[in-house]
Write an enzyme that holds these catalytic residues in place. Structure first.
Site, short mmCIF file in Angstrom:
data_model
loop_
_atom_site.label_atom_id
_atom_site.label_comp_id
_atom_site.label_asym_id
_atom_site.label_seq_id
_atom_site.Cartn_x
_atom_site.Cartn_y
_atom_site.Cartn_z
N ASN A 99 7.23 10.50 10.57
CA ASN A 99 7.59 9.19 10.45
C ASN A 99 6.57 8.29 11.05
O ASN A 99 6.37 8.65 12.22
CB ASN A 99 9.17 8.80 11.24
CG ASN A 99 10.19 9.23 10.40
OD1 ASN A 99 10.19 9.61 9.27
ND2 ASN A 99 11.28 9.21 11.07
N GLY A 100 6.15 7.25 10.15
CA GLY A 100 5.04 6.13 10.55
C GLY A 100 3.87 6.34 10.20
O GLY A 100 3.74 6.82 8.90
N GLU A 158 17.53 -9.37 -2.60
CA GLU A 158 17.50 -8.08 -2.23
C GLU A 158 18.45 -7.04 -3.04
O GLU A 158 18.14 -5.86 -3.22
CB GLU A 158 17.89 -7.82 -0.84
CG GLU A 158 17.02 -8.22 0.27
CD GLU A 158 17.46 -8.42 1.71
OE1 GLU A 158 16.77 -8.02 2.61
OE2 GLU A 158 18.61 -8.90 1.84
N HIS A 184 10.64 -33.16 -5.04
CA HIS A 184 9.33 -33.09 -4.88
C HIS A 184 8.64 -31.85 -5.51
O HIS A 184 7.58 -31.23 -5.36
CB HIS A 184 8.96 -33.01 -3.61
CG HIS A 184 9.40 -34.25 -2.59
ND1 HIS A 184 8.87 -35.48 -2.89
CD2 HIS A 184 10.43 -34.45 -1.82
CE1 HIS A 184 9.22 -36.21 -2.08
NE2 HIS A 184 10.40 -36.04 -1.32
N ARG A 219 19.05 4.24 5.41
CA ARG A 219 17.53 3.84 5.81
C ARG A 219 16.60 3.59 4.59
O ARG A 219 15.56 2.72 4.79
CB ARG A 219 16.87 4.70 6.78
CG ARG A 219 17.74 4.76 7.81
CD ARG A 219 17.24 5.82 9.08
NE ARG A 219 16.17 5.43 9.78
CZ ARG A 219 16.51 5.01 10.73
NH1 ARG A 219 17.53 4.94 11.58
NH2 ARG A 219 15.15 4.46 11.37
N TRP A 233 9.84 7.50 3.15
CA TRP A 233 9.64 6.15 2.18
C TRP A 233 7.96 6.01 2.51
O TRP A 233 7.26 5.84 3.47
CB TRP A 233 10.30 4.99 3.13
CG TRP A 233 10.38 3.75 2.50
CD1 TRP A 233 11.25 3.30 1.54
CD2 TRP A 233 9.39 2.48 2.88
NE1 TRP A 233 10.87 2.27 1.37
CE2 TRP A 233 9.73 1.51 2.10
CE3 TRP A 233 8.39 2.54 3.67
CZ2 TRP A 233 9.10 0.44 1.85
CZ3 TRP A 233 7.64 1.25 3.71
CH2 TRP A 233 8.07 0.15 2.68
N LYS A 284 15.55 0.17 5.27
CA LYS A 284 16.28 -0.31 6.73
C LYS A 284 15.44 -0.03 7.87
O LYS A 284 14.73 1.16 7.87
CB LYS A 284 17.51 0.52 6.86
CG LYS A 284 18.64 -0.10 8.01
CD LYS A 284 19.51 -1.18 7.32
CE LYS A 284 20.41 -1.97 8.23
NZ LYS A 284 20.48 -3.20 7.88
N GLU A 342 18.62 -17.56 3.60
CA GLU A 342 19.18 -16.25 3.95
C GLU A 342 20.28 -15.77 2.49
O GLU A 342 20.09 -14.36 1.91
CB GLU A 342 19.97 -16.04 5.19
CG GLU A 342 20.93 -14.90 5.45
CD GLU A 342 20.25 -13.62 5.44
OE1 GLU A 342 18.76 -13.61 5.61
OE2 GLU A 342 20.51 -12.55 5.44
N CYS A 346 11.92 5.93 6.81
CA CYS A 346 12.51 7.52 6.67
C CYS A 346 13.11 8.29 7.70
O CYS A 346 13.05 7.82 9.01
CB CYS A 346 10.98 8.27 5.97
SG CYS A 346 9.75 7.85 7.29
N LYS A 351 19.24 -12.67 0.34
CA LYS A 351 20.45 -11.49 0.09
C LYS A 351 20.75 -11.27 -1.52
O LYS A 351 20.94 -10.29 -2.04
CB LYS A 351 21.74 -12.08 0.57
CG LYS A 351 22.76 -11.22 1.31
CD LYS A 351 22.24 -10.42 2.48
CE LYS A 351 20.88 -10.69 3.10
NZ LYS A 351 20.47 -9.83 4.38
N1 HGA Z 1 3.01 7.95 6.23
C1 HGA Z 1 3.87 8.83 5.97
C2 HGA Z 1 5.48 8.63 6.35
C3 HGA Z 1 5.96 7.51 5.99
C4 HGA Z 1 7.06 6.76 6.70
O1 HGA Z 1 6.96 6.87 8.14
N2 HGA Z 1 7.67 5.98 6.17
O2 HGA Z 1 8.75 5.27 6.79
C5 HGA Z 1 3.98 9.02 4.39
O3 HGA Z 1 3.26 8.09 3.61
O4 HGA Z 1 4.52 9.98 3.97
#
Ligand code: HGA
Length: 616
Positions: A100-101, A496, A512, A27, A75, A611, A489, A2, A493
């Site tokens: 983010n995080g 994905e 096998h 991303r 995300w 990403k 790979e 994100c 791809k």
């Molecule tokens: N944990 C937060 C932010 C998500 C995040 O960094 N995603 O890459 C949430 O879930 O909103």
């Protein structure tokens, strides 16, 4: 993953925030939002599930304006992708946060804050940050002081930004485990999780370091380090990659990036090849001394980078005579490992912020003498200012330029080039690689960009072949030796971006088990360079044909494999066997691309994927 964008200016910054979010779309995200403090000093917010375009449309219908604001693409990690979980999150009517995080102690904090009377409106971990800040703000009065106190209680990873309607002249930011950069303007300043978001407004940047807290005003920036000391961070002028956020003549970023490979491989080789040798200093001033001591290599990576590591294992053992182990970072980081003496610890990551790889590196560095230490750490990475690079002893930067397509292409091939340079360097310094073979491979590397260009000229042929896959649900990819990870790979791809189930097998394993699956509905894709395993591979192909399976074979034009009923051959330029994994990757990338286009999927932003995976 994100993204964050923020700004403080004299003009209305709503359009800048939204444009910044658009530039971070590559991303991967599931919802988006922004908050501004309007001219009446009121905190206003707009959030939408789905694309930034929807947020933009909503903003045009009910415009919000402000000179101070923060924006986010989310995300989801905690709580479903919904409007109420989308950022920014508020505490009361005055304080807003984007993050983010992951806050690992969010449950304990939530419990504590509820006890203090805070009411939660989302399921996110992020919301604890904003209420905790509000609590600290009531204690300290000043936003920067409140943030400094609040981050001491946060465990986990964050890049975050805060605004407060009561102090409408400042944008606050804190970094720990998730990157942030300040964009410097004239009488206005900005913040983002990636400078690409701010290329529209400035080319001067200041990168926050781990533990930094920043207070950004229109005409000043103050930064405190993890110890609370006021510090200066260098300002860098950024020119590279200005063109990267533009698809140019191509329909998708992925196709553009596939076609950039001859150029970026050339760049990755630049300054690193002598007449007959690899220049070992390319890995850093102490590289030669350290490499001379290496007796083992441990590679740790995720996804596509892990496949690059698997190819390198064949090279390291065959050419440099060094035992090598390769493992996915998410497993490695939680496992008790026995470290062989004099092991070089290698991480591979496009962004250098991949959470699992970074954690594995940190664990590796934290080992004590008694547990067995690694000799040194080396990062093969595409981003020079990343955490992985900063925290490793040695680095080899790939020169792929910004990769926008979520499915990695040019990052992979440049990683392979970096890993081959590493192999040759180790072989050279340790005397395990003959200088004649090194000189031959250095020559081959010089010719590689041309060979890659020849492989890309087969674009139209591969596009035609992709029609065989449009209606299929399953595919097998086969390879032998160093081509087995290339097959892996290729399968990744296809999964994905076209959502077709694909599996890779070493061709010798076919009988096998997986042969049981082969029938007319299961195309089998094979990479067949002209090496000593070719005859064995040809037998494996017969095994498939005998069961009515359709074969698509990418084969050296001198390999003597011919088209026939149910067998489609794509002739590849002849190449030295050692470099074949790099070359054979290209048609497999093109194949997944064209299959995805035929199936109408979102090629550059495939569903559920992101990403630069900065969360665990
Ligand atoms: N944990 C937060 C932010 C998500 C995040 O960094 N995603 O890459 C949430 O879930 O909103």
């Amino acid at each position: 993953m994100c993204g964050i964008v923020g700004g403080v200016a004299e003009r209305n910054i709503t359009a800048i925030l939204i444009e910044g979010l658009k530039r971070l779309e590559y991303r991967g995200y599931d919802s988006a939002g922004f908050a501004v403090i309007d001219d009446d000093g009121v905190l206003q917010r707009l959030r939408r599930v789905g694309k930034v375009a929807e947020l933009d449309q909503a903003q045009q219908q009910e415009p919000l304006a402000g000179r101070l604001g923060i924006a986010h693409t989310r995300w989801a990690t905690h709580g479903a992708p919904s409007e109420r979980n989308a950022h920014p999150h508020f505490s009361g009517g005055e304080l807003a946060v984007v993050h983010n995080g992951i806050i690992e102690n969010h449950e304990a904090l939530r419990h504590q804050l509820k006890g203090l009377g805070y009411v939660f409106t989302s399921e996110t971990d992020t919301e604890v940050i904003v209420h905790l800040l509000d609590h600290k703000l009531k204690m300290f009065g000043d936003l920067a002081d409140a943030l400094k106190a609040a981050v001491k209680e946060l465990h986990g990873a964050y890049g975050l930004s805060v605004i407060n309607a009561a102090q409408p002249d400042r944008l606050l930011a804190a970094r720990s485990g998730s990157p942030l950069v300040i964009g410097l303007g004239l009488g206005e300043n900005f913040l983002a999780s990636d400078q690409l978001a701010l290329r529209q407004v400035t080319d001067r940047f200041m990168y926050l370091e781990e533990g930094d807290i920043a207070e950004i005003r229109r005409d000043s920036v103050q930064i405190w380090d993890a110890a609370g000391q006021l510090v200066e961070r260098e300002t860098a002028q950024y020119h590279e990659g200005a063109e990267a956020a533009d698809k140019g003549e191509y329909r998708h970023f992925m196709l553009k990036e596939i076609h950039e490979q001859p150029k970026v491989v050339q760049r990755t080789l630049e300054g690193r090849l002598g007449d007959r040798q690899v220049l070992v200093q390319a890995f850093g001033p102490q590289a030669a001394e350290l490499f001379a001591k290496v007796r083992n290599v441990q590679i740790v990576a995720c996804g596509t980078s892990y496949h690059a590591g698997m190819v390198a294992r064949y090279w390291l053992e065959e050419l440099a005579g060094i035992p090598c182990q390769v493992e996915v970072a998410s497993e490695f980081r939680y496992r008790k490992v026995v470290v062989q003496p004099d092991t070089l610890f290698v991480t591979i990551s496009q962004s250098g912020e991949t959470a699992d790889s970074l954690a594995a590196l940190r664990n590796a560095k934290a080992r004590t003498e008694g547990e067995g230490r690694y000799l040194a750490s080396l990062a093969i990475c595409n981003v020079g200012i990343s955490s992985l690079v900063r925290e490793s002893d040695l680095t080899l930067l790939t020169q792929a330029g910004p990769e926008i397509g979520v499915a990695s292409t040019k990052a992979f091939t440049t990683q392979l080039v970096g890993l081959l340079l590493l192999t040759l360097s180790l072989g050279q310094v340790r005397g395990t690689l003959s200088s004649a073979l090194e000189a031959e491979l250095v020559d081959e590397l010089r010719r590689l960009p041309t060979r890659l260009g020849e492989a890309l000229a087969m674009d139209a042929t591969v596009e035609k072949i992709s029609e065989h896959f449009a209606e299929k649900h399953h595919t097998l990819f086969l390879g032998r030796g160093a081509q087995y990870p290339v097959a892996m790979e290729g399968a990744l791809k296809l999964k994905e971006i076209s959502y077709i189930h694909a599996e890779a097998y070493p061709a010798g394993e076919l009988k096998h088990g997986p042969l049981a699956l082969v029938d007319a509905d299961m195309p089998v894709v094979t990479v067949a360079p002209n090496n000593e395993l070719l005859e064995k591979l040809k037998s494996n192909l017969q095994e498939v044909r005998a069961r009515g399976g359709e074969l698509i074979v990418f084969a050296d034009r001198e390999a003597g494999i011919e088209d026939g009923e149910g067998t489609f051959i794509v002739s590849m330029p002849h190449i030295h066997d050692v470099l074949a994994p790099i070359l054979y990757t290209l048609p497999l990338q093109l194949l997944s691309y064209y299959v995805a286009v035929l199936r109408g999927t979102d090629v550059d932003q495939p569903r559920n994927l992101a990403k630069s995976v900065t969360v665990e």
